[in-house]
Each structure stands twice: as C-alpha cells, then as structure tokens.
Design a protein around this motif. Sequence first.
Motif, PDB file in Angstrom:
ATOM      1  N   ILE A   1      -1.162   4.261  -7.888  1.00 57.58           N
ATOM      2  CA  ILE A   1      -0.941   3.397  -6.730  1.00 57.58           C
ATOM      3  C   ILE A   1      -0.517   2.037  -7.253  1.00 57.58           C
ATOM      4  N   MET A   2       0.677   1.609  -6.854  1.00 59.04           N
ATOM      5  CA  MET A   2       1.261   0.381  -7.376  1.00 59.04           C
ATOM      6  C   MET A   2       1.564  -0.589  -6.237  1.00 59.04           C
ATOM      7  N   GLY A   3       1.855  -1.819  -6.626  1.00 60.11           N
ATOM      8  CA  GLY A   3       2.245  -2.815  -5.646  1.00 60.11           C
ATOM      9  C   GLY A   3       1.900  -4.200  -6.149  1.00 60.11           C
ATOM     10  N   PRO A   4       2.557  -5.223  -5.609  1.00 59.15           N
ATOM     11  CA  PRO A   4       2.261  -6.597  -6.021  1.00 59.15           C
ATOM     12  C   PRO A   4       0.882  -7.031  -5.560  1.00 59.15           C
ATOM     13  N   SER A   5       0.414  -8.140  -6.077  1.00 54.32           N
ATOM     14  CA  SER A   5      -0.862  -8.701  -5.654  1.00 54.32           C
ATOM     15  C   SER A   5      -0.844  -8.926  -4.146  1.00 54.32           C
ATOM     16  N   GLY A   6      -1.914  -8.494  -3.466  1.00 54.24           N
ATOM     17  CA  GLY A   6      -1.979  -8.661  -2.023  1.00 54.24           C
ATOM     18  C   GLY A   6      -1.334  -7.545  -1.228  1.00 54.24           C
ATOM     19  N   SER A   7      -0.887  -6.488  -1.923  1.00 50.40           N
ATOM     20  CA  SER A   7      -0.193  -5.388  -1.231  1.00 50.40           C
ATOM     21  C   SER A   7      -1.147  -4.433  -0.532  1.00 50.40           C
ATOM     22  N   GLY A   8      -2.434  -4.462  -0.933  1.00 50.71           N
ATOM     23  CA  GLY A   8      -3.424  -3.576  -0.338  1.00 50.71           C
ATOM     24  C   GLY A   8      -3.849  -2.432  -1.232  1.00 50.71           C
ATOM     25  N   LYS A   9      -3.325  -2.391  -2.468  1.00 51.64           N
ATOM     26  CA  LYS A   9      -3.611  -1.229  -3.323  1.00 51.64           C
ATOM     27  C   LYS A   9      -5.086  -1.141  -3.703  1.00 51.64           C
ATOM     28  N   SER A  10      -5.743  -2.262  -4.007  1.00 53.07           N
ATOM     29  CA  SER A  10      -7.164  -2.217  -4.361  1.00 53.07           C
ATOM     30  C   SER A  10      -8.020  -1.884  -3.149  1.00 53.07           C
ATOM     31  N   THR A  11      -7.614  -2.361  -1.972  1.00 50.29           N
ATOM     32  CA  THR A  11      -8.334  -2.030  -0.741  1.00 50.29           C
ATOM     33  C   THR A  11      -8.254  -0.529  -0.477  1.00 50.29           C
ATOM     34  N   LEU A  12      -7.066   0.048  -0.660  1.00 44.77           N
ATOM     35  CA  LEU A  12      -6.904   1.491  -0.477  1.00 44.77           C
ATOM     36  C   LEU A  12      -7.768   2.257  -1.478  1.00 44.77           C
ATOM     37  N   MET A  13      -7.780   1.806  -2.726  1.00 48.85           N
ATOM     38  CA  MET A  13      -8.612   2.442  -3.753  1.00 48.85           C
ATOM     39  C   MET A  13     -10.090   2.378  -3.363  1.00 48.85           C
ATOM     40  N   ASN A  14     -10.544   1.225  -2.849  1.00 49.90           N
ATOM     41  CA  ASN A  14     -11.946   1.079  -2.463  1.00 49.90           C
ATOM     42  C   ASN A  14     -12.311   1.990  -1.296  1.00 49.90           C
ATOM     43  N   ILE A  15     -11.375   2.193  -0.387  1.00 49.36           N
ATOM     44  CA  ILE A  15     -11.633   3.110   0.737  1.00 49.36           C
ATOM     45  C   ILE A  15     -11.704   4.549   0.231  1.00 49.36           C
ATOM     46  N   ILE A  16     -10.763   4.930  -0.645  1.00 49.04           N
ATOM     47  CA  ILE A  16     -10.793   6.282  -1.217  1.00 49.04           C
ATOM     48  C   ILE A  16     -12.107   6.519  -1.972  1.00 49.04           C
ATOM     49  N   GLY A  17     -12.581   5.481  -2.671  1.00 49.14           N
ATOM     50  CA  GLY A  17     -13.810   5.589  -3.457  1.00 49.14           C
ATOM     51  C   GLY A  17     -15.088   5.383  -2.662  1.00 49.14           C
ATOM     52  N   LEU A  18     -14.969   5.224  -1.335  1.00 43.13           N
ATOM     53  CA  LEU A  18     -16.119   5.044  -0.444  1.00 43.13           C
ATOM     54  C   LEU A  18     -16.899   3.770  -0.754  1.00 43.13           C
ATOM     55  N   LEU A  19     -16.196   2.788  -1.324  1.00 37.65           N
ATOM     56  CA  LEU A  19     -16.796   1.480  -1.571  1.00 37.65           C
ATOM     57  C   LEU A  19     -16.550   0.537  -0.399  1.00 37.65           C
ATOM     58  N   ASP A  20     -15.646   0.926   0.487  1.00 42.88           N
ATOM     59  CA  ASP A  20     -15.307   0.141   1.669  1.00 42.88           C
ATOM     60  C   ASP A  20     -14.954   1.111   2.786  1.00 42.88           C
ATOM     61  N   LYS A  21     -15.047   0.642   4.019  1.00 41.24           N
ATOM     62  CA  LYS A  21     -14.727   1.487   5.170  1.00 41.24           C
ATOM     63  C   LYS A  21     -13.498   0.946   5.888  1.00 41.24           C
ATOM     64  N   PRO A  22     -12.642   1.840   6.395  1.00 37.99           N
ATOM     65  CA  PRO A  22     -11.489   1.368   7.153  1.00 37.99           C
ATOM     66  C   PRO A  22     -11.908   0.804   8.506  1.00 37.99           C
ATOM     67  N   THR A  23     -11.078  -0.051   9.059  1.00 38.13           N
ATOM     68  CA  THR A  23     -11.318  -0.568  10.405  1.00 38.13           C
ATOM     69  C   THR A  23     -11.071   0.520  11.441  1.00 38.13           C
ATOM     70  N   SER A  24     -10.065   1.354  11.180  1.00 33.94           N
ATOM     71  CA  SER A  24      -9.783   2.496  12.047  1.00 33.94           C
ATOM     72  C   SER A  24      -9.042   3.558  11.252  1.00 33.94           C
ATOM     73  N   GLY A  25      -8.961   4.764  11.810  1.00 26.54           N
ATOM     74  CA  GLY A  25      -8.295   5.874  11.138  1.00 26.54           C
ATOM     75  C   GLY A  25      -9.286   6.902  10.625  1.00 26.54           C
TER      76      GLY A  25
END
Length: 232
Positions: free
Chosen positions: A40-64
């Motif tokens: 998963i790639m992208g510039p700083s602020g692209s959301g890649k770490s947030t997506l990783m944290n959701i996949i890893g169950l370290l964070d929850k999505p707002t919806s979906g």
Amino acid sequence: MTKPLIEITNINKSYQNGDQELRVLKDISLTIDEGEFVAIMGPSGSGKSTLMNIIGLLDKPTSGNYDLEGQEVDSLGDQELAKVRNQQIGFVFQQFFLLAKLNALQNVELPLIYAGVSPSKRRELSKQYLEKVELVERMHHLPSELSGGQKQRVAIARALVNSPAIILADEPTGALDTKTGAQIMDLLTDLNREGKTIIMVTHEPEIAAYATRQIVLRDGVITEDTRKGGEI
C-alpha cells in the motif's frame, strides 16, 4: 481457487478537527486474497496508514463493512477484537517495538503469553521461529545488543509465532540501511512464497517492487491497483 481473506466495502474514516470534519478514507472497497503480497503506497496524508490500522483492527472505520476470513469485524466486541489481533494478525513496525529488558527469545514469546500457551511450548515455538529468521544464536541477547536488522528479524519472528493468517508490515525497512532492508524484504518474500499473506505500507517504490500487488492511495481514494502482469 483462493478464498478472499479480507473484504472491505465502502469504508470511510473521518476525524473531527474542531468544527471541521477531516475525511481520511473515502468509500474504499478492496478484496485481498489468501497468499497475496500487497504493498500500500501513497504520499504522506494519503490515508495509507489509516487503512493499515483498520485492516489490523487497531482502528475502526466511521462507516462501511470489513469482513476478515468471512467474519464481520463490526460485530466483534473489544475482547474478541483483541483475540483476533493476537491470533490472526502479526504486526511488524518500522521501530521494532521490542521490550528493552527482555531478550530476543522473551520478546518473541510475548504473543504466546497473551494467548495462554504453556511456558515450555512458548520456548519451543519461539526458538523455532528465531531459527526461521536465522537468529537463534542471538536469542539470549537484549535488543540493545542487536543491530537494526537483527531487531527487525526478532520482530518478524514475534509476528509469526502465533501462525497468523496475515502479516502487516508498516514501513518495515524504514529504520534500516539499504543492504539490511533488502535482506528483510528477501525474508518477507520467502514467507510469502511459503503461503503467508503480507500487507505492507511503504513510500519507497523499490520496496514496493517486492510485492506482487501495488495499491496507491491519494487523498483517501485508491487511484491505482495493479498486480505484476497487469492492472486489476
């Protein structure tokens, strides 16, 4: 036919910043099959770490919706989520996160302690995985006595010791020199060839090139999703 390991549908993630809403992920839909090696790639602020944290169950999505191995993650309570994290996901981070007062063997044992595995079985499994990452001769050394590459190998052994379905690697070579980084990526490639599903966040194209699939995020949206040999 490989089964979908991860199914994400219309995931959104927003944060409140004062009276403004910051949308970090915008209607992300994604399927990852068992045995894939995804960068998963992208510039700083692209959301890649947030997506990783959701996949890893370290964070929850707002919806979906997020299904992991056919199980709807949103239906799980905190204890169940912790159990899934411990048993189904292995984490490898840029900064290693080894406990300074524990030696390599004891650091690898930690997930097994949380899983309630007996001391003798813990030691046996931890030695086995340190051997797998070619570090068994350093198992009684503290993190301060190990090089950066050796610390990352300990972290990978720790991630593997519970035989998780997924290895999540967040900038796994970010704190390493080029040669050591290449050795760690060769190790992750070998693990993928053995059947492990690996999902890695990186901003370095040469590191992403080790993966068999590359997903690019920009401004919270997937802009590219390609496998070696052509676009998905």
